[in-house]
Design a protein around this motif. Structure first.
Motif, PDB file in Angstrom:
ATOM      1  N   ALA A   1       3.728   3.759  -4.308  1.00 47.65           N
ATOM      2  CA  ALA A   1       2.888   4.951  -4.410  1.00 47.65           C
ATOM      3  C   ALA A   1       1.422   4.590  -4.580  1.00 47.65           C
ATOM      4  CB  ALA A   1       3.340   5.838  -5.567  1.00 47.65           C
ATOM      5  N   CYS A   2       1.144   3.317  -4.878  1.00 48.92           N
ATOM      6  CA  CYS A   2      -0.257   2.933  -4.994  1.00 48.92           C
ATOM      7  C   CYS A   2      -0.466   1.544  -4.386  1.00 48.92           C
ATOM      8  CB  CYS A   2      -0.728   2.999  -6.440  1.00 48.92           C
ATOM      9  SG  CYS A   2       0.342   2.192  -7.590  1.00 48.92           S
ATOM     10  N   THR A   3      -1.709   1.111  -4.381  1.00 50.65           N
ATOM     11  CA  THR A   3      -2.088  -0.132  -3.723  1.00 50.65           C
ATOM     12  C   THR A   3      -2.087  -1.256  -4.749  1.00 50.65           C
ATOM     13  OG1 THR A   3      -3.538   1.224  -2.383  1.00 50.65           O
ATOM     14  CG2 THR A   3      -3.827  -1.149  -2.219  1.00 50.65           C
TER      15      THR A   3
ATOM     16  N   THR B   1       5.729   3.410  -8.133  1.00 47.87           N
ATOM     17  CA  THR B   1       6.664   3.586  -7.024  1.00 47.87           C
ATOM     18  C   THR B   1       7.227   5.004  -7.059  1.00 47.87           C
ATOM     19  OG1 THR B   1       8.596   2.921  -8.289  1.00 47.87           O
ATOM     20  CG2 THR B   1       7.385   1.179  -7.180  1.00 47.87           C
TER      21      THR B   1
ATOM     22  N   ILE C   1       0.867  -1.172   0.000  1.00 45.53           N
ATOM     23  CA  ILE C   1       0.000   0.000   0.000  1.00 45.53           C
ATOM     24  C   ILE C   1       0.911   1.231   0.000  1.00 45.53           C
ATOM     25  CG2 ILE C   1      -1.787  -1.264   1.257  1.00 45.53           C
ATOM     26  CD1 ILE C   1      -1.196   0.608   3.648  1.00 45.53           C
ATOM     27  N   PRO C   2       0.381   2.423  -0.330  1.00 48.44           N
ATOM     28  CA  PRO C   2       1.247   3.601  -0.446  1.00 48.44           C
ATOM     29  C   PRO C   2       2.137   3.798   0.781  1.00 48.44           C
ATOM     30  CG  PRO C   2      -0.936   4.141  -1.223  1.00 48.44           C
ATOM     31  CD  PRO C   2      -1.009   2.751  -0.697  1.00 48.44           C
ATOM     32  N   GLY C   3       3.397   4.081   0.527  1.00 46.75           N
ATOM     33  CA  GLY C   3       4.340   4.351   1.602  1.00 46.75           C
ATOM     34  C   GLY C   3       5.134   3.140   2.035  1.00 46.75           C
TER      35      GLY C   3
ATOM     36  N   VAL D   1       1.901  -3.102  -9.383  1.00 40.12           N
ATOM     37  CA  VAL D   1       0.774  -3.225 -10.312  1.00 40.12           C
ATOM     38  C   VAL D   1      -0.491  -2.896  -9.540  1.00 40.12           C
ATOM     39  CG1 VAL D   1      -0.447  -4.751 -11.886  1.00 40.12           C
ATOM     40  CG2 VAL D   1       2.009  -5.027 -11.529  1.00 40.12           C
ATOM     41  N   PRO D   2      -1.104  -1.739  -9.816  1.00 39.97           N
ATOM     42  CA  PRO D   2      -2.244  -1.314  -8.986  1.00 39.97           C
ATOM     43  C   PRO D   2      -3.427  -2.248  -9.106  1.00 39.97           C
ATOM     44  CG  PRO D   2      -1.929   0.170 -10.840  1.00 39.97           C
ATOM     45  CD  PRO D   2      -0.780  -0.771 -10.861  1.00 39.97           C
TER      46      PRO D   2
END
Lengths: 189, 240
Positions: free
Chosen positions: A37-39, A27, A10-12, A54-55
């Motif tokens: 940077a995304c889930t 990322t 998840i982000p972070g 891969v979101p």
């Protein structure tokens, strides 16, 4: 596919350092560290040492090369047609996140000589086109399935009906020409 | 509001039976709204809030747009039935301020330069309030942003700390907020960078330091809930 490790981020989430991996899609880098940077699912490509996420969530639509877009002609210049892009095909339920104005150059309209743009497009026509450059949003209609999918009569503003390879106004009988898509007037985008 | 109780803390336990450093029960659900691009519902004790994220999308009015980055709009709103006495609906001085600080609490984690000339709209609706609604709003909207697929540096977690009967406590209830000595909402990223800090009441320097440490503990617990809410929603889905 090359060897790939999978796990969920998840982000972070810390993924690795820039000495280990090449940070790519999904990322970001901060002080030499790579974070998600995304889930989504973390993919490591061991061949080129790249890492990406891969979101798994829906993502804001951004036009990419090869995408089919639908929009409306907002201006016709001497060698270029400007199109306000409404949606990307396949992501119809979400508004485009960034640039929305695309351009079709006279050379990308069809595989034939185009004498004047006025014979191929009309103001406010609905157009289906393919993205050929996603930086400057250049579009192309050089395909049977691409082109005008809905046009209006330049004199009385009524929707034009298809008559062979030309368009006819049901009200005034005026004949107009367009670079029409093969399913003109079917209502499908 | 209810009458003032004699004691807010008895034998190290609070009125609702919690320890001093204990959060109220949390419930979180991701993707509850079909029409929004991202959404999240959160309960924290008696607080119930829903957050919806739209965008990035075209900016209206146009003059607000920025050429280099996305702008963020945050609207915090309390439903008229969210409090005991009917609240007059619509924005007021308090909710405008909360919208402003909440927006600034979330803005640092959003990778804004990815979507120039666009806007991200965040709407937070408080359905039921029991102190700490702004922290619930921030928690829910930060998850809703992730649900919308907006690239972020991290997740923002938020909780309140305060001073009640001379003790530093975590996550104040309405009663503790009303009759306590201080209330301090804090928001931070998972690596402990503070993005929101407000304070109502008085704390000494030592109390303040202890309060920050307690808030860090609280935010960490909330982060774990946010994390598992996102993972349980999306781990099973396969878009590869």
């Amino acid at each position: 596919m090359s060897k790939i490790n999978e796990n969920f981020a998840i982000p972070g989430d810390f993924l690795g350092t820039s000495e280990e991996f090449l940070s790519t899609n999904g990322t970001y880098k901060d002080k030499g560290n790579i974070y998600a940077a995304c889930t989504g699912i973390v993919k490591i490509d061991t061949k080129d040492r790249s890492i990406s996420v891969v979101p798994q969530t829906g993502m804001p639509p951004i036009p990419k090369v090869g995408d089919i877009v639908v929009g409306r002609v907002s201006d016709i210049k001497s060698s270029v047609v400007l199109v306000d892009i409404a949606r990307i095909k396949g992501q119809e339920d979400r508004e485009i996140a960034t640039l929305k104005q695309g351009a079709i150059h006279i050379s990308n309209i069809k595989d034939a000589y185009v004498k004047e743009l006025g014979y191929e497009f009309g103001f406010q026509d609905i157009v289906r086109a393919k993205v050929i450059d996603d930086k400057t949003l250049r579009l192309s209609t050089d395909n049977k399935s691409l082109g005008v999918i809905k046009a209006i009569c330049s004199r009385c503003r009524v929707g034009l009906k298809r008559k062979d390879d030309k368009l006819e106004c049901p009200k005034c009988g005026r004949i107009e020409t367009r670079k029409i898509a093969d399913d003109y007037g079917s209502g499908s985008i | 509001m209810s009458d003032k109780p004699n004691k807010l803390i008895e034998n190290g336990k609070r009125l609702d039976g919690r320890n001093l450093d204990e959060l109220r029960p949390i419930k979180m659900e991701v993707g509850v709204l079909k029409r929004a691009d991202g959404s999240c519902y959160m309960e924290l004790g008696g607080n119930k809030a829903i957050a919806a994220v739209y965008g990035p999308r075209e900016v209206h009015p146009r003059h607000l747009q920025e050429a280099t980055q996305v702008i963020i709009r945050y609207r915090y709103d309390m439903a008229s039935f969210s409090v005991k006495e009917r609240k007059r609906p619509g924005p007021d001085r308090r909710s405008i301020e909360i919208s402003k600080v909440s927006r600034e609490a979330l803005a640092p984690v959003i990778l804004k330069e990815y979507f120039p000339r666009s806007v991200i709209d965040i709407f937070v609706e408080i359905l039921q309030a029991d102190a700490g609604t702004r922290t619930v709003g921030i928690n829910a909207s930060s998850v809703a942003l992730a649900d919308a697929g907006i690239p972020m540096r991290g997740i923002v977690s938020s909780c309140a700390v305060g001073k009640v009967d001379g003790e530093i406590v975590l996550d104040l209830t309405g009663q503790e907020d009303n009759y306590g000595d201080a209330d301090m909402p804090i928001a931070m990223t998972q690596d402990g960078k503070i993005t929101l800090l407000q304070m109502d009441g008085n704390l000494t320097k030592e109390e303040f330091a202890r309060a920050i440490e307690l808030a860090k503990k609280g935010c960490k617990q909330i982060y774990e809930v946010q994390r598992s809410a996102l993972i349980s929603k999306y781990e099973g889905v396969s878009n590869v």
